[in-house]
Design a protein around this motif. Structure first.
Motif, mmCIF file in Angstrom:
data_model
loop_
_atom_site.group_PDB
_atom_site.id
_atom_site.type_symbol
_atom_site.label_atom_id
_atom_site.label_comp_id
_atom_site.label_asym_id
_atom_site.label_seq_id
_atom_site.Cartn_x
_atom_site.Cartn_y
_atom_site.Cartn_z
ATOM 1 N N SER A 105 66.306 92.539 75.229
ATOM 2 C CA SER A 105 67.041 92.726 73.974
ATOM 3 C C SER A 105 68.398 93.382 74.205
ATOM 4 O O SER A 105 69.302 93.249 73.389
ATOM 5 N N ASP A 106 68.534 94.103 75.317
ATOM 6 C CA ASP A 106 69.820 94.733 75.617
ATOM 7 C C ASP A 106 70.772 93.781 76.342
ATOM 8 O O ASP A 106 71.925 94.104 76.565
ATOM 9 N N SER A 140 67.384 85.330 68.350
ATOM 10 C CA SER A 140 67.315 86.545 69.176
ATOM 11 C C SER A 140 68.689 86.962 69.696
ATOM 12 O O SER A 140 68.961 88.140 69.874
ATOM 13 N N PRO A 144 68.982 91.519 67.090
ATOM 14 C CA PRO A 144 68.046 92.262 67.944
ATOM 15 C C PRO A 144 66.698 92.589 67.262
ATOM 16 O O PRO A 144 65.667 92.519 67.911
ATOM 17 N N ARG A 148 62.613 91.861 68.658
ATOM 18 C CA ARG A 148 61.583 92.896 68.704
ATOM 19 C C ARG A 148 60.356 92.478 67.898
ATOM 20 O O ARG A 148 59.232 92.580 68.360
ATOM 21 N N ASP B 186 67.967 100.224 69.561
ATOM 22 C CA ASP B 186 67.902 99.477 68.296
ATOM 23 C C ASP B 186 66.593 99.698 67.556
ATOM 24 O O ASP B 186 66.565 99.912 66.352
#
Lengths: 357, 199
Positions: A105-106, A140, A144, A148, B186
């Motif tokens: 995700s980063d 995605s 973000p 998740r 996040d």
């Protein structure tokens, strides 16, 4: 984003590569099996930590090498981005501007790209799982929280399906997993609905522009509608779920339907129409991302010209926005399909070595 | 040559089973143990055996302890009406270090995970239910923020709610104190926004 430089080492058949494309359209031409697709694949891997051709990094490593390194530097509004993707002795490492990143995700969204490959025709004629994967990957990169929710949903679904197969399953235990499917599934459906509507809005004109006739429509088909009581659906399906040993209802059953001139493209469209529709989806994604992040992602078109007749090819070039950078591979060394007025850089690739033409 | 000898590989494999130890670290540790003076390896193995012999589970909170009941369960000054449920002893240790909690703990020794064959019977859930009496006012569930930790929290709230009606609460997830918002990831930020409070 504008790709400034791509460096690869030990990646597929590419020679240690330092590739600096120009703005606008960049044509990479070469015969089959020279490494055209691998150039695009390297950028895609740096952008998404995934390849479109394989799930195993070992497939990406050049024969006899311990691993590969990819470095992409790109210009983005406000700041430049450098991504280092390495896979060395079985260990995967990503750095963004020199800082190590441990989560996908980063990484996603740091290098916004849209990728089209000939296999994308499966988006139109393949199974629903292929369309879901497209939605998941595209959303995605933009949201973000979606990634998740997706990861948590998948994990909860795996756990619940396993539980359904066990003798000691109880209502209380199922409740515990149901609650998570509902929480994360609801987030997913809401995002997919919004994305689907926007994509439909951009896909229709993209199709018109290439095919020179109207007719593509897209509709998101959620298994559980937005606002529907998913918890209750799960409860009502419990007996059936236990009989099958799996979860029958939920966003993992979503799909979207494409119709051309009112008829389902999956069954009724010709090969050419299906290819054009798949391409239209990717061009629609390009516009959609542009609208969301106020910047064009880089467009990569792998072997797209062999799919289209001359008229459609030249219309495709006209639909690529001027500000968008594009990498395009072709076996056609003459690049005759490229309109004469278009600013483009041409590169030749042979035995994995890339040179300006 | 040392490598490929069964004794060396066996040691490396045993070390790799420890949390946070990968192949390379395991090899480094194994090489260290083998090249250091003999007493060093011996005293490590003795320390492990001794610790295992002395340290057991507390019969009440199931935390690791060298006496039963453990120091926290036996402490008269702790609030015996509050029980904080954690997955592992490390969770209790972390909260204890923070120093702000004066209640008791309960260590489940894991979280629900059908994929790993872990159901309620594999966890110290029965022991928790046996502790709940009229004097317990609140159960604070501090399992991890993973799918498994959340499922365990929900399951506990169901079971405790049905049988006892004791209040069950979940710890909040939020922004680390003393740091800027830009340092929170996040997921944590999204959670912190969802769990916002009226000022």
């Amino acid at each position: 984003m504008v790709l400034r430089e791509l460096h690869t080492d030990g990646f597929r058949c590419l020679a240690s590569l330092a590739f600096a494309p120009g703005r606008g359209v960049n044509v990479i031409s070469g015969d089959n099996a020279q490494g055209k697709t691998s150039v695009l694949e390297a950028v895609l891997y740096a952008a998404t930590s995934k390849s479109h051709r394989t799930n195993q990094e070992t497939d990406l490593v050049q024969h006899g090498r311990p691993g590969f390194r990819i470095r992409v530097t790109a210009q983005r509004p406000g700041r430049d981005v450098a991504v280092d993707a390495t896979w060395w002795h079985g260990e995967k490492r990503f750095k963004v501007n020199g800082v190590a990143q441990s989560r996908v995700s980063d990484i996603l969204g740091k290098l916004p790209v849209v990728f089209f490959s000939p296999e994308d025709v499966e988006l139109v004629r393949g199974t629903a799982s292929i369309r879901r994967r497209f939605l998941d990957m595209a959303i995605s990169q933009l949201e973000p929280p979606y990634l998740r929710a997706l990861q948590q949903y998948r994990q909860a679904l795996k756990q619940r399906n396993e539980l359904l197969k066990q003798d000691r399953v109880t209502g209380d235990l199922l409740d515990a997993w149901d609650e998570q499917l509902v929480r994360h599934g609801t987030v997913m459906v809401r995002s997919r609905q919004g994305f689907g509507q926007e994509l439909a809005r951009f896909a229709a004109p993209a199709y018109d522009a290439i095919a020179a006739r109207e007719g593509l429509e897209l509709s998101y088909l959620p298994d559980i509608e937005v606002g529907e009581d998913y918890a209750r659906v799960l409860l009502e399906n419990r007996d059936r779920d236990r009989r099958y040993g799996l979860t029958n209802r939920g966003p993992h059953r979503d799909d979207f339907e494409l119709t051309i001139e009112g008829r389902p493209a999956r069954q009724f469209a010709s090969q050419g129409q299906q290819r054009t529709a798949a391409l239209a989806l990717k061009l629609a994604e390009l516009k959609l991302v542009r609208e969301r992040i106020a910047e064009y992602p880089m467009l990569m078109l792998d072997d797209v010209l062999s799919e289209l007749d001359t008229k459609r090819s030249s219309r495709l070039f006209n639909t690529i926005p001027e500000e968008a950078q594009c990498l395009l591979t072709t076996t056609d060394l003459t690049t005759s399909a490229v309109p004469s007025g278009l600013a483009c850089s041409v590169f030749r690739i042979r035995n994995g070595a890339l040179t300006p033409a | 040559m040392l490598f490929n000898t069964p004794a060396f590989e066996q040691l490396v494999d045993a070390l790799r089973r420890l949390p946070g130890v990968g192949k390379r670290s395991a090899e480094r540790l194994a090489l260290h143990l083998l090249s250091a003076p003999g007493e060093e390896a011996l005293s490590l193995s003795e320390a492990i055996v001794e610790a295992r012999r002395r340290i057991t589970r507390c019969s009440q909170c199931c935390n690791l302890t060298d006496r039963d009941p453990c120091a926290i369960c036996a402490h008269p000054g702790r609030d015996h009406g509050l029980i904080c449920v954690v997955e592992h002893p490390s969770g209790a240790m972390a909260i204890e270090k923070a120093g702000a909690y004066k209640g008791l703990y309960h260590v489940l020794h894991g979280a629900l995970s059908p994929l790993e064959g872990i159901g309620p019977d594999e966890l110290a859930i029965d022991a928790l239910l046996r502790r709940i009496s009229g004097t317990v006012r609140e159960i604070i569930v501090a399992t991890n923020a993973t799918a498994e930790g959340e499922a365990t929290a929900l399951y506990l709230s169901r079971v405790i709610g049905q049988r006892f009606g004791t209040a069950v609460t979940r710890i909040a997830h939020g922004v680390p104190m003393g740091s800027g918002l830009e340092y929170a990831d996040d997921a944590t930020l999204a959670h912190a926004l969802e769990g916002r409070k009226q000022l």
